[in-house]
Design a protein around this motif. Structure first.
Motif, PDB file in Angstrom:
ATOM      1  N   ARG A   1       0.832  -1.211   0.000  1.00 37.47           N
ATOM      2  CA  ARG A   1       0.000   0.000   0.000  1.00 37.47           C
ATOM      3  C   ARG A   1       0.865   1.259   0.000  1.00 37.47           C
ATOM      4  NH1 ARG A   1      -5.695  -0.319   3.212  1.00 37.47           N
ATOM      5  NH2 ARG A   1      -6.506  -2.153   2.139  1.00 37.47           N
TER       6      ARG A   1
ATOM      7  N   LEU B   1      -3.177   3.438   4.443  1.00 34.35           N
ATOM      8  CA  LEU B   1      -3.105   2.142   5.104  1.00 34.35           C
ATOM      9  C   LEU B   1      -4.456   1.693   5.624  1.00 34.35           C
ATOM     10  CD1 LEU B   1       0.284   2.482   7.015  1.00 34.35           C
ATOM     11  CD2 LEU B   1      -0.162   1.440   4.792  1.00 34.35           C
TER      12      LEU B   1
ATOM     13  N   ARG C   1      -3.062  -6.493  -1.130  1.00 38.41           N
ATOM     14  CA  ARG C   1      -3.299  -5.127  -0.659  1.00 38.41           C
ATOM     15  C   ARG C   1      -4.417  -5.073   0.370  1.00 38.41           C
ATOM     16  NH1 ARG C   1      -4.543  -1.454  -5.578  1.00 38.41           N
ATOM     17  NH2 ARG C   1      -5.849  -3.264  -6.112  1.00 38.41           N
ATOM     18  N   TYR C   2      -5.084  -6.199   0.611  1.00 36.92           N
ATOM     19  CA  TYR C   2      -6.241  -6.238   1.506  1.00 36.92           C
ATOM     20  C   TYR C   2      -6.211  -7.520   2.326  1.00 36.92           C
ATOM     21  CZ  TYR C   2      -7.914  -3.068  -2.186  1.00 36.92           C
ATOM     22  OH  TYR C   2      -8.019  -2.059  -3.106  1.00 36.92           O
TER      23      TYR C   2
ATOM     24  N   GLN D   1       2.254   1.900  -3.423  1.00 35.07           N
ATOM     25  CA  GLN D   1       1.266   2.324  -4.416  1.00 35.07           C
ATOM     26  C   GLN D   1       0.553   3.607  -4.033  1.00 35.07           C
ATOM     27  OE1 GLN D   1      -1.283  -1.030  -5.475  1.00 35.07           O
ATOM     28  NE2 GLN D   1       0.435  -2.446  -5.213  1.00 35.07           N
TER      29      GLN D   1
ATOM     30  N   MET E   1      -1.388   4.138  -1.504  1.00 43.39           N
ATOM     31  CA  MET E   1      -2.688   3.922  -0.873  1.00 43.39           C
ATOM     32  C   MET E   1      -2.604   4.269   0.613  1.00 43.39           C
ATOM     33  SD  MET E   1      -3.756   0.214  -2.458  1.00 43.39           S
ATOM     34  CE  MET E   1      -5.257   0.141  -1.471  1.00 43.39           C
TER      35      MET E   1
END
Length: 406
Positions: free
Chosen positions: A277, A284, A357-358, A280, A282
């Motif tokens: 993350r 957190l 990512r998740y 990229q 993103m």
């Protein structure tokens, strides 16, 4: 005639020397040979005891067949003056040489009773435990919470006063520095009150041997030194191209890993989600950072997270800024949100190689990981189904409200 007498005397002397040599050889072999003890025992060496008393006690307990040989062997090795007081575990079939080493060693009791102060995320416990030498297991004799107003068990006061009782402080992974400082101040065998709270994340979760009269400040210094060493070691062996630049940032990431999973094999995978993350760009978006932003580690949040918490409203209202809420912040929070253990620190600087990512709970105590939002949404839907089923099962098992109302 005198020649005959001299010859006989020489013969007798030779025989006597031969017998003495044999006796010494036998004694040496007995001293180092396996002993007769059929089952491990706890040996208590009282203050002021001497080696004769200890050897006779061992003889009565069946640990040695010849107490005199034990004394002579210890004396020949110049160890009798090193006898230590305490309670010592004498293992099955221990030789007299091994027993001598045990009771004249570093002086740390290896048997008997101990008091363990466990500093956990939810509460701090003091446990009075006694080792069963036959099984190697500890039997609990008493337990209480030092931070509560409940009466202290009599067994605790009794064991605490015994000279051979050992004491330990065990700090769990994921506790905050405030929790550690508060708990140590409440431990009555430690000296110190109102000790300054160390920086968050800088205390190493571990087991620490203590002695009555030790200072809280000194113990915290030991914890900080251990954490500094663990962080320096991990940072030296870090992976290349991490999306953060300092050991302090690694510690912050490690603290999130620590709060998100307690499963050892998941730590590096959870770390990979954070790292992916960050790479990229993103946010957190981890709930433990919301909680820390509100509490600053001083106690637990005793209610569910609200939308205003997610939006950072509560943190702003309480502290005037959003410093930890990763739903609002870009990148890492301002600092650690707890004290991570060595394994979490190592995972933070050497994350698994994944494209995840998740992640979300999977109902088994672990997590389901996903690389795409669509896959993650399916995992979330499965988790919601599991939650609903668990709620139905709980309702079926206990249909009446807890207060008996309708």
């Amino acid at each position: 005639m005198w020649r005959h007498v001299a010859a006989n005397a020489l013969t007798f002397l030779t025989v006597a020397l031969f017998l003495l040599a044999g006796l010494v050889t036998w004694g040496v072999s007995q001293y180092s040979a396996p002993g007769p003890l059929a089952q491990a025992i706890c040996l208590r060496v009282a203050p002021g005891a001497n080696f004769r008393e200890v050897s006779e006690d061992l003889g009565q307990k069946g640990a040695v067949a010849h107490p005199t040989i034990l004394r002579l062997g210890a004396d020949y090795a110049d160890r009798t003056a090193d006898l230590k007081q305490g309670s010592f575990l004498i293992p099955e079939a221990a030789s007299m040489q091994e027993i001598t080493d045990i009771v004249t060693g570093d002086g740390a009791s290896t048997c008997g009773t101990e008091i363990v102060y466990r500093i956990g995320v939810a509460r701090t416990l003091a446990q009075v435990r006694e080792l069963d030498p036959a099984t190697g297991d500890y039997d609990e004799r008493a337990e209480f919470e030092p931070l509560s107003d409940a009466p202290v068990p009599a067994a605790y006061e009794q064991v605490k006063a015994q000279p051979d009782t050992t004491f330990r402080v065990v700090v769990a992974e994921g506790v905050t520095s405030w929790q550690v400082a508060q708990s140590l101040d409440a431990i009555d065998v430690l000296d110190g009150d109102g000790t300054p709270i160390p920086p968050e994340g800088r205390l190493a979760p571990d087991s620490y041997a203590i002695r009555p009269g030790d200072s809280v400040a000194d113990l915290l210094a030991r914890m900080q030194a251990a954490q500094d060493a663990a962080l320096a070691e991990a940072w030296e062996a870090r992976a290349q191209d991490l999306p953060f630049d300092t050991p302090e940032q690694a510690l912050a990431l490690a603290s999130i890993v620590e709060k998100e999973t307690a499963i050892p094999e998941e730590r590096a995978v959870v770390a990979s989600v954070l790292v992916n993350r960050l790479r990229q760009g993103m946010r957190l978006q981890f709930d433990p950072t919301i909680i820390y932003g509100i509490t600053r580690g001083q106690g637990l949040l005793d209610r569910p997270i609200r939308q205003s918490d997610i939006d950072g409203v509560t943190e702003r209202r309480l502290h005037g800024e959003v410093a930890y809420n990763t739903y609002v912040l870009d990148g890492l929070p301002a600092g650690p949100i707890a004290n991570p253990g060595r394994a979490a620190i190592q995972a933070a600087v050497n994350p698994a190689a994944t494209d995840y990512r998740y992640f979300v709970a999977d109902g088994t105590g672990g997590h389901a990981f996903a690389a795409t939002l669509e896959e993650h949404q399916r995992n979330v839907a499965r988790w919601r189904e599991i939650e609903a089923r668990q709620a139905e099962e709980a309702e079926a098992a206990d249909p009446e409200p807890a207060d008996g109302s309708n």
